[in-house]
Design an enzyme around this catalytic site. Structure first.
Site, PDB file in Angstrom:
ATOM      1  N   ARG A 178      -8.865  -0.336   7.903  1.00  0.00           N
ATOM      2  CA  ARG A 178     -10.139   0.328   7.369  1.00  0.00           C
ATOM      3  C   ARG A 178     -10.435   1.650   8.658  1.00  0.00           C
ATOM      4  O   ARG A 178     -11.418   1.586   9.096  1.00  0.00           O
ATOM      5  CB  ARG A 178     -11.441  -0.270   6.982  1.00  0.00           C
ATOM      6  CG  ARG A 178     -11.961   0.433   6.048  1.00  0.00           C
ATOM      7  CD  ARG A 178     -13.044  -0.303   5.334  1.00  0.00           C
ATOM      8  NE  ARG A 178     -13.450   0.263   4.062  1.00  0.00           N
ATOM      9  CZ  ARG A 178     -13.923   0.055   3.043  1.00  0.00           C
ATOM     10  NH1 ARG A 178     -14.159  -1.496   3.173  1.00  0.00           N
ATOM     11  NH2 ARG A 178     -14.341   0.344   1.962  1.00  0.00           N
ATOM     12  N   GLN A 233       0.624  -1.171  -0.022  1.00  0.00           N
ATOM     13  CA  GLN A 233      -0.093  -0.034   0.157  1.00  0.00           C
ATOM     14  C   GLN A 233       0.921   1.240  -0.126  1.00  0.00           C
ATOM     15  O   GLN A 233       0.587   2.396  -0.180  1.00  0.00           O
ATOM     16  CB  GLN A 233      -0.886   0.091   1.378  1.00  0.00           C
ATOM     17  CG  GLN A 233      -1.900  -1.287   1.238  1.00  0.00           C
ATOM     18  CD  GLN A 233      -2.854  -1.049   2.232  1.00  0.00           C
ATOM     19  OE1 GLN A 233      -2.993  -2.101   3.206  1.00  0.00           O
ATOM     20  NE2 GLN A 233      -3.501  -0.299   2.724  1.00  0.00           N
ATOM     21  N   GLU A 281     -13.000   4.784   4.970  1.00  0.00           N
ATOM     22  CA  GLU A 281     -12.947   4.118   6.270  1.00  0.00           C
ATOM     23  C   GLU A 281     -14.321   4.295   7.106  1.00  0.00           C
ATOM     24  O   GLU A 281     -14.726   3.576   7.716  1.00  0.00           O
ATOM     25  CB  GLU A 281     -12.014   4.687   6.993  1.00  0.00           C
ATOM     26  CG  GLU A 281     -10.224   4.330   6.518  1.00  0.00           C
ATOM     27  CD  GLU A 281      -9.285   5.247   7.161  1.00  0.00           C
ATOM     28  OE1 GLU A 281      -9.617   6.195   7.805  1.00  0.00           O
ATOM     29  OE2 GLU A 281      -8.083   4.445   7.341  1.00  0.00           O
TER      30      GLU A 281
HETATM   31  N1  PCD Z   1     -13.772   9.377  -3.002  1.00  0.00           N
HETATM   32  C1  PCD Z   1     -14.569  10.067  -3.828  1.00  0.00           C
HETATM   33  N2  PCD Z   1     -15.063  11.394  -3.372  1.00  0.00           N
HETATM   34  C2  PCD Z   1     -14.621  11.598  -1.906  1.00  0.00           C
HETATM   35  C3  PCD Z   1     -13.842  10.795  -1.245  1.00  0.00           C
HETATM   36  C4  PCD Z   1     -13.151   9.584  -1.782  1.00  0.00           C
HETATM   37  O1  PCD Z   1     -15.044  10.007  -4.725  1.00  0.00           O
HETATM   38  N3  PCD Z   1     -14.878  12.799  -1.468  1.00  0.00           N
HETATM   39  C5  PCD Z   1     -13.206   8.134  -3.615  1.00  0.00           C
HETATM   40  C6  PCD Z   1     -11.870   8.250  -3.756  1.00  0.00           C
HETATM   41  O2  PCD Z   1     -11.322   8.848  -4.825  1.00  0.00           O
HETATM   42  C7  PCD Z   1     -11.235   6.616  -3.902  1.00  0.00           C
HETATM   43  C8  PCD Z   1     -12.455   6.184  -2.868  1.00  0.00           C
HETATM   44  O3  PCD Z   1     -13.436   7.112  -2.964  1.00  0.00           O
HETATM   45  O4  PCD Z   1     -11.384   6.124  -4.904  1.00  0.00           O
HETATM   46  C9  PCD Z   1     -11.786   6.192  -1.284  1.00  0.00           C
HETATM   47  O5  PCD Z   1     -11.016   7.385  -1.112  1.00  0.00           O
HETATM   48  P1  PCD Z   1     -10.366   7.719   0.161  1.00  0.00           P
HETATM   49  O6  PCD Z   1     -11.288   7.866   1.371  1.00  0.00           O
HETATM   50  O7  PCD Z   1      -9.645   9.013   0.270  1.00  0.00           O
HETATM   51  O8  PCD Z   1      -9.428   6.565   0.567  1.00  0.00           O
HETATM   52  P2  PCD Z   1      -8.107   6.075  -0.053  1.00  0.00           P
HETATM   53  O9  PCD Z   1      -7.003   6.476   0.593  1.00  0.00           O
HETATM   54  O10 PCD Z   1      -8.201   5.941  -1.376  1.00  0.00           O
HETATM   55  O11 PCD Z   1      -8.314   4.655   0.179  1.00  0.00           O
HETATM   56  C10 PCD Z   1      -7.927   4.028   1.599  1.00  0.00           C
HETATM   57  C11 PCD Z   1      -9.174   3.392   2.158  1.00  0.00           C
HETATM   58  C12 PCD Z   1      -8.729   2.440   3.360  1.00  0.00           C
HETATM   59  S1  PCD Z   1      -7.641   3.162   4.460  1.00  0.00           S
HETATM   60  C13 PCD Z   1      -9.047   1.272   3.452  1.00  0.00           C
HETATM   61  S2  PCD Z   1      -8.509   0.219   4.683  1.00  0.00           S
HETATM   62  C14 PCD Z   1      -9.927   0.522   2.464  1.00  0.00           C
HETATM   63  C15 PCD Z   1     -10.885   1.379   1.649  1.00  0.00           C
HETATM   64  O12 PCD Z   1      -9.913   2.653   1.269  1.00  0.00           O
HETATM   65  N4  PCD Z   1      -9.293  -0.421   1.474  1.00  0.00           N
HETATM   66  C16 PCD Z   1      -9.971  -0.798   0.520  1.00  0.00           C
HETATM   67  N5  PCD Z   1     -11.591   0.849   0.600  1.00  0.00           N
HETATM   68  C17 PCD Z   1     -11.070  -0.023   0.062  1.00  0.00           C
HETATM   69  N6  PCD Z   1     -11.653  -0.540  -1.183  1.00  0.00           N
HETATM   70  C18 PCD Z   1     -11.340  -1.662  -1.977  1.00  0.00           C
HETATM   71  N7  PCD Z   1     -12.093  -2.135  -2.929  1.00  0.00           N
HETATM   72  N8  PCD Z   1     -10.074  -2.253  -1.335  1.00  0.00           N
HETATM   73  C19 PCD Z   1      -9.308  -1.835  -0.262  1.00  0.00           C
HETATM   74  O13 PCD Z   1      -8.452  -2.456  -0.062  1.00  0.00           O
HETATM   75 MO1  PCD Z   1      -6.537   1.153   5.603  1.00  0.00          MO
HETATM   76  O14 PCD Z   1      -5.928   2.532   6.591  1.00  0.00           O
HETATM   77  O15 PCD Z   1      -5.411   0.645   4.592  1.00  0.00           O
HETATM   78  O16 PCD Z   1      -6.728   0.150   7.138  1.00  0.00           O
END
Ligand code: PCD
Length: 779
Positions: A363, A216, A733
């Site tokens: 989340r 990520q 989230e």
């Molecule tokens: N958006 C719109 N408007 C507004 C805001 C927002 O349209 N006002 C859209 C955007 O552009 C993107 C989405 O919606 O496409 C989301 O965004 P945001 O709230 O800024 O967030 P980001 O930074 O992009 O992403 C991150 C998140 C987190 S933190 C988590 S666990 C989960 C959620 O994302 N993961 C996942 N969701 C989801 N989905 C899917 N399909 N897969 C995944 O894995 Mo952490 O701290 O990492 O635990």
């Protein structure tokens, strides 16, 4: 079709044609020439001394190329790796193991099968040690000290506190009403459908290491890898291909990655490691595991006066939380929620136990889910104590619209909000007054129906460099835009989506700023060789940070485009207006040019003294976080015969400021609510007293499917962020942060005639059955 003003439109996801045709390219789809496979030997014990490791039998298996142990890594100075939380974690066991399934050795082989056969053939001699699974027991003076490598000879890791201890104490002492509630947020796991994995490809010819990894945060991984392994950063390329769900699980660096890198350096061949589902659930980062106590002081008529929170945080064997450096308990201090508390105090003590390490923001913007659940649950406890309607109690204490920007008692400056508007809309949609009447009637007949409300405040967009960094790197994000001669656009960002839809939403933002069709913008993320430096995608930060960068990079392109447009239209730059995505001579609507003509001129006919080309990069350091919010209302009916809790209705009103793509936002809400439902009713990473993990696969750790998931009813209010370039806040989230309390509040409300004031999650059918049975309601 030319679509120009596209922010706010439900543009279909550009990435989906490849995903629904099976043409995504995930980590395990990548097969390189001469690639070897790595499998890990893991400890069956939660706490044991490793007396000996014998590798001969493994090495004798056909196809096995090498076995790596902690001792080998020690020689390279890699037996331990630093964690983001300032602790260190064993890559492969040296001396002892501290949790079940801890990594003990790595076997590399020609095939995946041979690697696993080899792993089974490694003989390890263990001497079991006493196991500590309960964090409260771990704090007792007679508890065995788990981390012998540390100077401090206790299992206490750190203490953190914020707010006004004395002021809060005084307010509690003199209050007309005080409620106190213990609330546990159980250990859960992000459990993305695609587990974690990598391919390390060290090329002896070029000296370059390419790491394909389910990441990520590819740039952060490159820098950390360079710092830990001592490989110059320009010789490392991190590529995060399509990612099949991240949910915070793919933020940390795992021992498997380090082992694959070491193996590739050793063999000069690409080495692939992909974990199994059980490895994912039992060893990669868990989330939550907070034991919290909240106290609210209030007046008789329901005005909150103070909040005090005490928490024991179970961190497992290593403190490997993924948090911004300055925040050991993440953004937990958002625990005053949507309410105007004059004073508050919160403290957290972190503890080692013989469990898997982690504490990832599943989340959740770094412990916000715990905070939000705690305050929303405790507000209901207060409502019950006062005999007040929980909606009324909330309304009475909301931070009011005119108070924004609002500084909370624990130090955050909320950017904007209108909490009552979201509550009113949710109550209207669900038909609150009628439901309460129906409930009163049913109660007379002894039927169990409950209504639960959660009016949460989120805090996302980490973050402003004045307070946010990870390992010293400031948490800005970035966007680079190149406009090609024919007006088509390539944009690259420092974030890395895992299914969120960035290829669509960021294309919308850029198309909007440049006045080009959204089809003409392609968005790329995830390759550190090409993308500008950024901190990645988690904590709902992409929209607040990279989304801002995308808009501002677009405006930067437009600044240059304006010079070229003036040249083409033979007027001064100041004579130009930007109207409907085109440069137009003021007062002469017939004389205008669009980005397409400007782009061509940028390469064929630039004005004298202006550099050719049309591109820009913007590194955006947001001035503040964004504070999305909403109100969720849940209605449940409990079947007294089967103890089943049936979610009859669930209304979710979200406010994430300006919405870029309402269809994608709706999808985000559905996904997060479904995960919240799983947490409230089905999921826990549980351990027995010997530290055996009882939730190591999807028959024990249940993931809700379309069969279990209730029908979600969604709506929104729009309160733009005043500081974000397009007024957007994060949203991904929110549904996971806000929903657990709505579910639990509904169940507790249903059972309140029995005197029930709180139930810890997951609210399984067995738990409900025990309560009903204790009251003689069921057999
Ligand atoms: N958006 C719109 N408007 C507004 C805001 C927002 O349209 N006002 C859209 C955007 O552009 C993107 C989405 O919606 O496409 C989301 O965004 P945001 O709230 O800024 O967030 P980001 O930074 O992009 O992403 C991150 C998140 C987190 S933190 C988590 S666990 C989960 C959620 O994302 N993961 C996942 N969701 C989801 N989905 C899917 N399909 N897969 C995944 O894995 Mo952490 O701290 O990492 O635990």
């Amino acid at each position: 079709m030319e679509t120009v003003a596209v922010v706010g439109k439900p543009v279909k996801r550009k990435e989906d044609p490849r995903f629904i045709q099976g043409l995504g390219r995930y980590l395990d789809d990548i097969v390189l020439p001469r690639m070897a496979y790595l499998a890990l030997v893991r400890s069956p014990y939660a706490h044991a001394r490793v007396r000996a490791i014998r590798t001969d039998a493994a090495l004798a298996i056909p196809g096995v190329l090498a076995v790596i142990t902690g001792e080998d890594l020690e020689k390279a100075g890699l037996a331990w790796m630093p964690t983001l939380a300032g602790d260190r974690q064993m890559v492969l066991a040296t001396g002892k193991v501290l949790f079940q399934y801890q990594e003990v050795a790595a076997v590399v082989a020609e095939t995946r099968e041979a690697a696993y056969d080899g792993a089974h053939a490694v003989e390890v001699e263990y001497e079991p040690l006493p196991v500590v699974v309960d964090p409260f027991a771990a704090l007792r003076p007679d508890a065995p000290v788990l981390r012998e490598d540390r100077e401090q000879k206790t299992n206490h890791i750190w203490h953190w506190e914020v707010g006004d201890r004395e002021g809060t104490e005084a307010a509690l002492r003199s209050a007309e009403v005080v409620v106190k509630q213990d609330v546990r947020f159980q250990r859960v796991h992000p459990a993305p459908l695609e587990p974690c994995g990598c391919i390390a490809d060290y090329n002896r010819g070029t000296g370059r290491l390419t790491l394909y990894v389910t990441s990520q945060a590819p740039h952060a991984h490159r820098t950390l890898l360079s710092m830990v392994a001592g490989i110059p950063e320009h010789l490392i390329r991190v590529v995060s291909p399509d990612v099949g769900g991240g949910f915070g699980n793919k933020v940390p660096v795992y021992p498997g990655y380090v082992c694959a890198v070491v193996a590739s350096l050793k063999l000069g061949r690409p080495v692939k490691w992909v974990e199994t589902r059980t490895e994912n659930l039992t060893t990669t980062h868990f989330a939550r595991d907070y034991h919290m106590t909240a106290e609210i002081a209030a007046t008789r008529d329901g005005r909150v006066r103070a909040l005090r929170v005490k928490t024991i945080a179970d961190h497992g064997a290593f403190d490997a939380q993924a948090n911004p450096s300055r925040y050991p308990a993440g953004l937990f201090s958002i625990c005053t929620g949507s309410y105007d508390f004059p004073v508050a105090f919160a403290e957290v003590d972190a503890v080692y136990t013989n469990k898997a390490p982690g504490g990832v923001a599943y989340r959740c913007s770094f412990r916000v889910t715990e905070a939000s659940y705690l305050i929303e649950r405790t507000m209901d406890v207060l409502a019950a104590e006062l005999g007040m309607d929980p909606a009324e109690l909330r309304r009475k204490n909301f931070v009011r619209p005119e108070q924004f920007p609002y500084r909370s008692a624990l130090g955050w400056t909320y950017d904007s909000g209108n909490y009552a508007a979201a509550l009113d809309l949710a109550l209207e949609m669900i038909g609150y007054a009628d439901l309460r009447r129906e409930q009163a009637e049913k109660r007379r007949r002894g039927e169990l129906m409950g209504i639960g409300i959660s009016s949460f405040t989120e805090i996302v967009g980490a973050g402003p460099s004045h307070s946010f960094d990870i390992a010293g790197i400031k948490m800005f994000d970035s966007c680079e835009i190149r406009v090609h001669p024919t007006g088509k656009v390539l944009a690259r960002l420092g974030t890395r989506h895992q299914g969120q839809g960035h290829e669509t939403t960021f294309a919308q933002v850029i198309a909007h700023e440049l006045g080009v069709p959204v089809e003409d913008v392609i968005v790329e993320e995830g390759d550190t060789d090409t993308a500008p430096y950024g901190l990645g995608t988690y904590a709902s930060r992409s929209t607040p940070t990279a989304g801002g960068a995308a808009a501002l990079a677009g405006r930067r392109v437009r600044e240059k485009a304006r010079k070229i447009a003036a040249h083409l239209l033979e007027c001064g730059e100041d004579d130009l207006e930007w109207v409907d995505g085109r440069f137009q001579v003021r007062g002469a609507p017939g004389r205008s040019v669009g980005m397409k003509e400007v782009a061509f001129a940028a390469y064929t006919n630039p004005p004298p003294g202006v550099e050719p080309g049309l591109e820009a990069v913007f590194y955006y350091d947001p001035p503040n976080l964004t504070f999305p919010f909403g109100t969720y209302v849940c209605v449940v009916d409990i079947d007294k015969g089967t103890s089943e809790v049936k979610v009859r209705r669930f209304v979710a009103v979200d406010d994430c400021g300006t919405v870029i793509n309402p269809m994608i936002v709706e999808g985000q809400i559905h996904g997060g609510l479904t995960e919240g439902y799983g947490i409230a009713f089905m999921q826990e990473i549980a351990y027995d007293e010997n530290g055996n993990c009882l939730s190591g696969n999807f028959t024990e750790y249940l993931v809700p499917t379309a069969v279990e998931a209730p029908r979600w009813e969604t709506a929104r209010t729009v309160t733009p962020s005043p500081h974000h370039p397009i007024g957007a806040k994060g949203v991904g989230e929110s549904p996971n942060v806000g929903s657990p309390a709505a579910f639990v509040n509904a169940v507790v409300d249903a059972l309140s005639p029995l005197g029930v004031r709180h139930i810890d999650m997951p609210i399984t059918r067995e738990k409900v059955w025990r309560i009903l049975r204790a009251h003689g309601i069921t057999g």
